[in-house]
Design an enzyme around this catalytic site. Structure first.
Site, short mmCIF file in Angstrom:
data_model
loop_
_atom_site.label_atom_id
_atom_site.label_comp_id
_atom_site.label_asym_id
_atom_site.label_seq_id
_atom_site.Cartn_x
_atom_site.Cartn_y
_atom_site.Cartn_z
N GLU A 225 -30.40 -7.56 1.81
CA GLU A 225 -30.80 -8.66 2.68
C GLU A 225 -29.67 -8.98 3.66
O GLU A 225 -28.65 -8.28 3.71
CB GLU A 225 -31.17 -9.89 1.86
CG GLU A 225 -30.07 -10.37 0.94
CD GLU A 225 -30.55 -11.42 -0.07
OE1 GLU A 225 -31.77 -11.68 -0.14
OE2 GLU A 225 -29.71 -11.97 -0.79
N ASP B 146 -24.56 -18.68 3.45
CA ASP B 146 -25.19 -17.79 4.44
C ASP B 146 -24.62 -17.96 5.84
O ASP B 146 -25.37 -18.09 6.83
CB ASP B 146 -26.71 -18.03 4.49
CG ASP B 146 -27.36 -18.01 3.13
OD1 ASP B 146 -26.88 -17.28 2.26
OD2 ASP B 146 -28.34 -18.75 2.92
#
Length: 513
Positions: free
Chosen positions: A185, A15
Site C-alpha cells: 500500500e 501516513d
C-alpha cells in the site's frame, strides 16, 4: 543545533506525505474520524514544523457523520505542480460519501476546494506523480479480486490535472516484494536519474510494517522489485526496540540535492504499547544503484540525526496553556466527526471556552460537545479549569483521555459538586474514584509517568488531591483498543441539554526528562 530529534511531528500523525515548493516544505497526515481533517504543516528546514491549518475545514468538504472509530480519512498525498497544490485521499466507510477524492489550492494554508470525487478510482492510498514529460499519473492500492484477505496490488492510470479525472488505460504495476506478504500500500512514484521508482509500504501498519521499492524504465512498467527489499523495517529488531512499525514513507529532495523521507513509526512504552499512535519521523536518504538507501550507515530509523544542510528556521512556539482568549480555536484542537451545529463559543464569555451541554456522548458514534488535542509525550500533564453547575444528575463536564468510543477515561464534574473518575474499556464502565469539591472554579488533571496515569482534582485555591489509585494507561493503546489513532485529550460536556460549561484554561505540557 547540530542534531534534531525524532519524531518531528509527535503524537498521532500517521501516513505522512511531503512536497516541496521552492524552499518551502509541506506535510499532511491522516486524521480518520476527526474534524477538521488533514492538517497541513509547513517547514523551511525539514526539522521545525508549524501548523498552517487543515485541508478539510468546512463541513461541506468532509461528511463524517456516523463514521466508525478509525474510519474516515486515510493516507493523504500532497503534491505541488504548476503553482497548484493537490491533495488526494480516501474517505473510508462514510455514510454520505466514501471513496477517493482530490482537492486543490493555490495556497496550502487554504482555502482548499470542495472535494472532487473519483468514483472510477478503486481502492485506497492514492498518490499523484507529475512526470517531466508533462503527463500526470494516479496510483493507488486495491485488494486483488478473488485473492486472500490483505493481498493487494498497485495500479496506475493517467490523471488530467485540469479536469481532475482519470483518463486512459489502467496498468497494474506491482503485487509486492515478498511472497504472500499482505497490504502492499501507500504507493508513491518518483523519477530519479531517468528511472521510475515505486515506493510502497508492505506488511501492515503495525510491527511487521516495512518500506519496499521497485523500479522501471517506463512509468507503466514492468516494475522489478529491489533485491534489497525491504529497504527499511524494524520488525527484525524485536518488540523491545524503542522505535517500531516503520513504514509508509514519502520522499523529498532539497534544492541542494539532499534527499529525505518522512515516514510513520511508533514509540512503544510499558511493553509493546504505543498510546501516542503512529508518529511522523524524518530520515536521511541516499541513492545507490538506482534505489533509495534509508538512514545510511545504520539502516534503522534513529532518534537523532544531523540536521539537513538547510538554514535553520524555527517557528515561534505557543506556550503550554490555552487561555481561550483568541477569536478562534488554535489549530491543535479538533472535534469528533463533522459538527452539525455550533456547540462551543469563545465569545459568549470572553477568555473562556463555553461548551453547550448536549445529549450526545463520546460512547456513541456522534459529534459530542468535545474538543480534543493529541497526546504527544509519554510523560505529560494535562489540566483544565472549569466552571459548571449541573442542572441534574445526568449532566457532566470535564476532562477526558480518549482512544475511541469504547476505550477512554472520563474525569468529570457533576451535580452536587461531585467529581467522578470513570474508565471505559471494551465498552464496559467502571467507577474508579469519586470526591466532592467546593463551589466555584474546579481544576481537573491527568498526569502520566509512562503507562501509570494519575487523576487529580482541586478547587480554585486548593492543592491537587489524587482521585483513587493510579491506573494503567495501556487500555488506551492500539493493542488494547484496536484502530489506527493515538490518544487524544479533550474538554467535554454532556447531559440532557440547555446548560453549558465554561473552561477558563487548558494546560498541556511534557513531563519527559
Amino acid at each position: 543545533m547540530t542534531q534534531f530529534e525524532n519524531p518531528v511531528l509527535p503524537g498521532s500523525h500517521p501516513d505522512p506525505s511531503v512536497c516541496r515548493a521552492g524552499s518551502d516544505y509541506y506535510v499532511v497526515t491522516s486524521t480518520f474520524e476527526y474534524f477538521p481533517g488533514l492538517p497541513v504543516y509547513h517547514s523551511r528546514d525539514l526539522v521545525h514544523w508549524r501548523p498552517l491549518g487543515h485541508v478539510l475545514d468546512r463541513p461541506s468538504q468532509l461528511p463524517l457523520h456516523g463514521v466508525r472509530a478509525s474510519g474516515g480519512l486515510y493516507a493523504p498525498t500532497i503534491r505541488h505542480h504548476g503553482g497548484t497544490f493537490y491533495v488526494v485521499c480516501t474517505l473510508v466507510d462514510g455514510k454520505a460519501q466514501s471513496g477517493n477524492f482530490v482537492v486543490t489550492a493555490t495556497d496550502p494554508a487554504g482555502k482548499w476546494s470542495e472535494p472532487h470525487w473519483l468514483p472510477e478510482a478503486d481502492g485506497f492510498d492514492p498518490s499523484l506523480f507529475f512526470d517531466d514529460t508533462g503527463r500526470a499519473w494516479w496510483t493507488a492500492t486495491r485488494e486483488v479480486p478473488g485473492g486472500t484477505p490483505g493481498r493487494t496490488e498497485v495500479w496506475l492510470r493517467e490523471f488530467d490535472p485540469e479536469r481532475l479525472e482519470l483518463i486512459g488505460e489502467e496498468h497494474v504495476l506491482w503485487t509486492g516484494a515478498l511472497h504472500d506478504a499482505v497490504w502492499l500500500e501507500a504507493p508513491h512514484l518518483y523519477k530519479v536519474d531517468g528511472r521510475y521508482v515505486l515506493l510502497c509500504a508492505e506488511g501492515g501498519t503495525d510491527f511487521e510494517h516495512s518500506v519496499v521499492v521497485a523500479t522501471a524504465d517506463e512509468v507503466t512498467g514492468p516494475y522489478r522489485g529491489s533485491p534489497l527489499n525491504p529497504v527499511l523495517t524494524h520488525r527484525h529488531l524485536g518488540r523491545d526496540h524503542p522505535i517500531a512499525a516503520t513504514g509508509h514513507a514519502d520522499l523529498v529532495s532539497t534544492p541542494e540535492g539532499e534527499w529525505f523521507a518522512v515516514l510513520l513509526a511508533t514509540r512503544p512504552y510499558g511493553g509493546y504499547y504505543y498510546n501516542l499512535g503512529r508518529e511522523t519521523f524524518l530520515v536521511p536518504v541516499t541513492w545507490e544503484a538506482g534505489g533509495p538507501v534509508f538512514s545510511p550507515g545504520t539502516g534503522r530509523v534513529e532518534a537523532r540525526y544531523d540536521v539537513p544542510g538547510l538554514p535553520a528556521h524555527p517557528w515561534p512556539q505557543a506556550g503550554p496553556t490555552d487561555d481561550f482568549d483568541a477569536p478562534v480555536l488554535g489549530p491543535e484542537w479538533m472535534f469528533l466527526r463533522t459538527p452539525d451545529e455550533a456547540f462551543f463559543s469563545l465569545t459568549e464569555r470572553p477568555g473562556h471556552l463555553r461548551l453547550a451541554v448536549r445529549p450526545e456522548s463520546i460512547t456513541d458514534l456522534v459529534t459530542p460537545s468535545l474538543v480534543v488535542r493529541r497526546q504527544q509525550h509519554q510523560d505529560f500533564h494535562a489540566s483544565c479549569e472549569v466552571e459548571f453547575e449541573a442542572a441534574g444528575p445526568s449532566e457532566w463536564a470535564g476532562l477526558v483521555l480518549l482512544q475511541n468510543n469504547d476505550h477512554h477515561v472520563r474525569l468529570l464534574l457533576g451535580a452536587g459538586r461531585e467529581v467522578v473518575l470513570v474508565r471505559r474499556a471494551g465498552g464496559r464502565e467502571e467507577l474508579l474514584a469519586t470526591t466532592r469539591l467546593p463551589e466555584g472554579v474546579v481544576r481537573l488533571c491527568f498526569e502520566a509517568t509512562g503507562q501509570e496515569i494519575r487523576a487529580l482534582a482541586a478547587g480554585a485555591t486548593e492543592d491537587w488531591r489524587p482521585l483513587g489509585e493510579p491506573f494503567d494507561g495501556r487500555m488506551l493503546s492500539t493493542q488494547a483498543a484496536g484502530g489506527f489513532t493515538g490518544v487524544h485529550i479533550g474538554l467535554y460536556a454532556t447531559g440532557p441539554g440547555g446548560t453549558w460549561a465554561d473552561f477558563g484554561s487548558f494546560t498541556y505540557r511534557s513531563l519527559d526528562g
